[in-house]
Write a protein that holds these residues in place. Structure first.
Motif, mmCIF file in Angstrom:
data_model
loop_
_atom_site.group_PDB
_atom_site.id
_atom_site.type_symbol
_atom_site.label_atom_id
_atom_site.label_comp_id
_atom_site.label_asym_id
_atom_site.label_seq_id
_atom_site.Cartn_x
_atom_site.Cartn_y
_atom_site.Cartn_z
ATOM 1 N N ARG A 1 -34.782 6.410 47.158
ATOM 2 C CA ARG A 1 -34.425 6.931 47.975
ATOM 3 C C ARG A 1 -32.586 6.356 47.213
ATOM 4 N N ALA A 2 -32.629 5.356 46.989
ATOM 5 C CA ALA A 2 -31.348 4.893 46.655
ATOM 6 C C ALA A 2 -30.987 5.239 45.531
ATOM 7 N N PHE A 3 -31.461 5.016 44.620
ATOM 8 C CA PHE A 3 -31.663 5.843 43.143
ATOM 9 C C PHE A 3 -30.010 7.229 43.544
ATOM 10 N N ILE A 4 -31.116 8.017 44.315
ATOM 11 C CA ILE A 4 -30.671 9.154 44.373
ATOM 12 C C ILE A 4 -29.758 9.296 44.784
ATOM 13 N N ARG A 5 -29.157 8.094 45.976
ATOM 14 C CA ARG A 5 -27.987 8.429 46.506
ATOM 15 C C ARG A 5 -27.004 7.759 45.577
ATOM 16 N N ALA A 6 -27.556 6.831 44.418
ATOM 17 C CA ALA A 6 -26.728 6.092 43.658
ATOM 18 C C ALA A 6 -26.240 7.457 42.931
ATOM 19 N N THR A 7 -26.343 7.994 42.836
ATOM 20 C CA THR A 7 -26.408 9.277 41.527
ATOM 21 C C THR A 7 -25.678 10.455 42.235
ATOM 22 N N LEU A 8 -26.081 10.740 43.431
ATOM 23 C CA LEU A 8 -25.856 11.985 43.907
ATOM 24 C C LEU A 8 -24.904 11.594 44.977
ATOM 25 N N GLY A 9 -24.373 10.514 46.004
ATOM 26 C CA GLY A 9 -23.799 10.052 46.943
ATOM 27 C C GLY A 9 -23.961 10.433 48.446
ATOM 28 N N GLU A 10 -23.322 10.707 49.070
ATOM 29 C CA GLU A 10 -24.285 10.518 50.357
ATOM 30 C C GLU A 10 -24.800 11.794 50.576
ATOM 31 N N VAL A 11 -26.042 11.517 49.798
ATOM 32 C CA VAL A 11 -26.696 13.251 50.385
ATOM 33 C C VAL A 11 -27.618 13.119 50.844
ATOM 34 N N LYS A 12 -28.081 14.331 51.866
ATOM 35 C CA LYS A 12 -29.322 14.840 52.950
ATOM 36 C C LYS A 12 -30.838 14.284 52.602
ATOM 37 N N ILE A 13 -31.270 13.411 52.551
ATOM 38 C CA ILE A 13 -32.942 13.381 52.187
ATOM 39 C C ILE A 13 -34.108 13.631 53.436
ATOM 40 N N CYS A 14 -34.536 14.883 53.032
ATOM 41 C CA CYS A 14 -35.202 15.998 53.676
ATOM 42 C C CYS A 14 -36.674 15.797 53.563
ATOM 43 N N SER A 15 -37.858 16.449 53.890
ATOM 44 C CA SER A 15 -38.788 16.327 53.612
ATOM 45 C C SER A 15 -39.601 17.510 54.799
ATOM 46 N N VAL A 16 -40.151 18.437 53.753
ATOM 47 C CA VAL A 16 -41.408 19.097 54.631
ATOM 48 C C VAL A 16 -43.219 18.907 54.243
ATOM 49 N N GLU B 1 -54.981 22.658 53.624
ATOM 50 C CA GLU B 1 -56.370 22.942 54.834
ATOM 51 C C GLU B 1 -56.098 23.001 55.734
ATOM 52 N N ALA B 2 -53.635 22.645 56.131
ATOM 53 C CA ALA B 2 -53.127 22.492 57.019
ATOM 54 C C ALA B 2 -52.064 23.422 57.217
ATOM 55 N N GLY B 3 -51.675 24.320 55.405
ATOM 56 C CA GLY B 3 -50.258 24.643 55.456
ATOM 57 C C GLY B 3 -49.201 23.292 55.993
ATOM 58 N N PRO B 4 -48.492 24.078 55.517
ATOM 59 C CA PRO B 4 -47.039 24.005 56.362
ATOM 60 C C PRO B 4 -46.687 23.339 57.787
ATOM 61 N N TRP B 5 -46.165 22.502 58.681
ATOM 62 C CA TRP B 5 -46.838 21.962 59.417
ATOM 63 C C TRP B 5 -45.576 20.674 59.958
ATOM 64 N N ALA B 6 -44.922 19.981 59.093
ATOM 65 C CA ALA B 6 -43.822 18.782 60.052
ATOM 66 C C ALA B 6 -42.973 18.829 59.165
ATOM 67 N N ILE B 7 -42.003 18.934 59.599
ATOM 68 C CA ILE B 7 -40.573 18.595 58.404
ATOM 69 C C ILE B 7 -39.735 17.253 59.110
ATOM 70 N N SER B 8 -38.764 16.537 57.982
ATOM 71 C CA SER B 8 -38.439 14.858 58.566
ATOM 72 C C SER B 8 -36.481 15.238 58.105
ATOM 73 N N ASN B 9 -36.246 15.500 59.067
ATOM 74 C CA ASN B 9 -34.191 15.790 59.335
ATOM 75 C C ASN B 9 -34.070 13.826 59.287
ATOM 76 N N PRO B 10 -33.206 13.446 58.968
ATOM 77 C CA PRO B 10 -32.599 12.540 59.414
ATOM 78 C C PRO B 10 -32.046 12.861 60.613
ATOM 79 N N ASP B 11 -30.607 13.806 60.611
ATOM 80 C CA ASP B 11 -30.982 13.772 61.458
ATOM 81 C C ASP B 11 -31.144 13.580 63.032
#
Length: 471
Positions: free
Chosen positions: A221-236, A241-251
């Protein structure tokens, strides 16, 4: 938002008709059978005790899946009208395919897109480049493309075969602001961006990363921000078995404040139910202990970490009820800070899963693939390989936080042809760990001459089978 899902009563009514839950049942019910059975059930007169439903182990479910996939009978409904997801990566054999009703899968993609939009992960103005895997039975590219389009975004399906140079040109030419892919793919692209001149780097306007399949370590994560700046890092978050069912949003959750490398995900209780249980339920072989097999275990209270057990309300023809995912985590309420981001009418249904990762007693993950220790041990014990001792080390490249896998081996010292030749052994191991052109620079096999070539414990001097320097 009204998710198209099933009630818990409906899911529990179908589960006893399925071979996942009763080995005496030959085939799953057809869509018509499901409909007829639900019509015959008077819900008001049923007494459903969810807590008495036994937990479902991965080994049990895949014993049934293996049988059903290999039964070509026309009566085998598991092989009919099914969307197939690949799982069981790193086994070194034919991939395991998990089947889901095609219509349930499409409906889940629609609802996941709506949930992503609700949680502010993407907006209609986002242009997204996906580097997810396609082909070889993998469906992550079309899955994520459709979900993000359902969320309102515009998606470019680059795929994992697109060279980094083309990815970078695409980011520039189409003014892409969001990059999505497996965690390893994201790091690989960001690494190539970091090698650009400052002038070229300013032409890339990424403000959001959406990664899947594997966690990003703090160093990454630190490497991503050092390269791209203040980028928001999210996830799915999802699985075959379950398919997509949750998300990560630091907001919503302030994910980066999590301790111990955990990640906060949010999910909708109208689509998924999550319980946590003590890790003592399972022994070192991943089987239930004698006490837990005799007495139904009780879930842990909210906020207490344990085995993550899920019940999907979007799976009916092949139900997923109280399934032990193999992950460790805890469940809590959505923070008060999110009240301005999620409407009151929706917030009551959303919970936070603080995911700590895989139960490392049984498996680990490298380049988006789970490697089961049981499969590794079985492989290393093959007599024709002549392996006396082995060790796996996860680390990072000196120049970037891309995760490496080193396999150290000590073989029987003989040249009489009794054991597999070295080149054949290396080829077999590369296939087992799914080494591809895009990740072969992250994989290394080291043949040591004696035990001094291994890293050993400081106390008894034992060879440490698995060393994780990343997480």
């Amino acid at each position: 938002m009204t998710p198209k899902s099933f009630s818990l009563e409906e899911v529990l009514a179908i589960a006893p008709l399925h071979p996942f839950y009763d080995a005496r049942v030959e085939y799953p019910p057809s869509a018509e059978d499901v409909k007829r059975h639900l019509q015959s059930v008077v819900k008001d007169e049923r007494s459903v005790n969810f807590l008495s439903q036994p937990l479902l182990l991965k080994k049990s479910i895949y014993t049934a899946v293996d049988r059903l996939l290999n039964d070509a009978s026309l009566q085998n409904t598991y092989r009919q009208s099914s969307y197939l997801s690949i799982t069981g990566g790193g086994s070194g054999s034919v991939p395991m395919l998990f089947a889901v009703d095609v219509h349930e899968n499409r409906q889940q993609r629609i609802q996941m897109g709506k949930f992503i939009r609700l949680c502010g992960l993407v907006s209609p103005g986002d242009w997204i480049l996906s580097t997810h895997v396609s082909g070889g039975f993998y469906r992550s590219l079309d899955l994520m493309t459709e979900i993000l389009e359902n969320a309102g975004a515009t998606v470019l399906s680059g795929g994992n075969s697109m060279p980094p140079s083309e990815v970078i040109q695409t980011l520039k030419h189409y003014h892409v602001n969001v990059l999505t892919g497996d965690g390893s793919q994201v790091i690989q692209v960001v690494y190539h961006i970091s090698m650009l001149s400052p002038a070229d780097r300013t032409c890339i306007k990424l403000n959001k990363i959406i990664y899947t399949s594997e966690p990003l370590a703090n160093t990454q994560r630190a490497f991503i921000r050092a390269t791209l700046g203040e980028v928001k890092i999210c996830s799915v978050l999802g699985s075959a078995e379950a398919g997509p069912w949750a998300i990560s949003n630091p907001d919503l959750t302030g994910e980066e404040d999590c301790s111990g490398g955990a990640t906060d995900f949010v999910f909708d209780t109208r689509s998924m139910l999550i319980e946590t249980f003590s890790t003592s339920l399972l022994d070192a072989q991943g089987q239930f202990t004698s006490d837990s097999s005799c007495n139904p275990p009780s879930p842990l209270p909210p906020g207490q970490a344990g085995l993550v057990v899920q019940t999907s309300l979007q799976r009916l023809r092949n139900p997923l009820v109280r399934y032990n995912t193999g992950d460790i985590g805890s469940v809590g309420a959505l923070p008060e800070s999110a009240k301005d981001l999620v409407p009151d009418s929706e917030r009551q249904y959303i919970r936070v899963l603080r995911m700590q990762g895989r139960d490392r007693r049984f498996s680990f993950k490298w380049y988006g693939v789970y490697i089961e220790f049981e499969n590794v041990k079985a492989l290393m014990q093959k007599r024709e390989w002549g392996i006396l001792q082995w060790q796996i080390i996860l680390d990072c490249l000196p120049s970037s936080p891309q995760v490496t896998l080193e396999l150290r081996l000590l073989r029987v010292p003989t040249d009489n042809g009794e054991f597999l030749p070295e080149e054949d052994l290396i080829g077999t191991l590369r296939n087992f760990f799914l080494v591809l052109p895009e990740n072969e620079h992250l994989f290394q096999i080291t043949l040591v001459k004696n035990l001094s070539g291994f890293e050993r414990s400081s106390t008894a001097g034992k060879v440490i089978t698995f060393i994780d320097r990343v997480h």
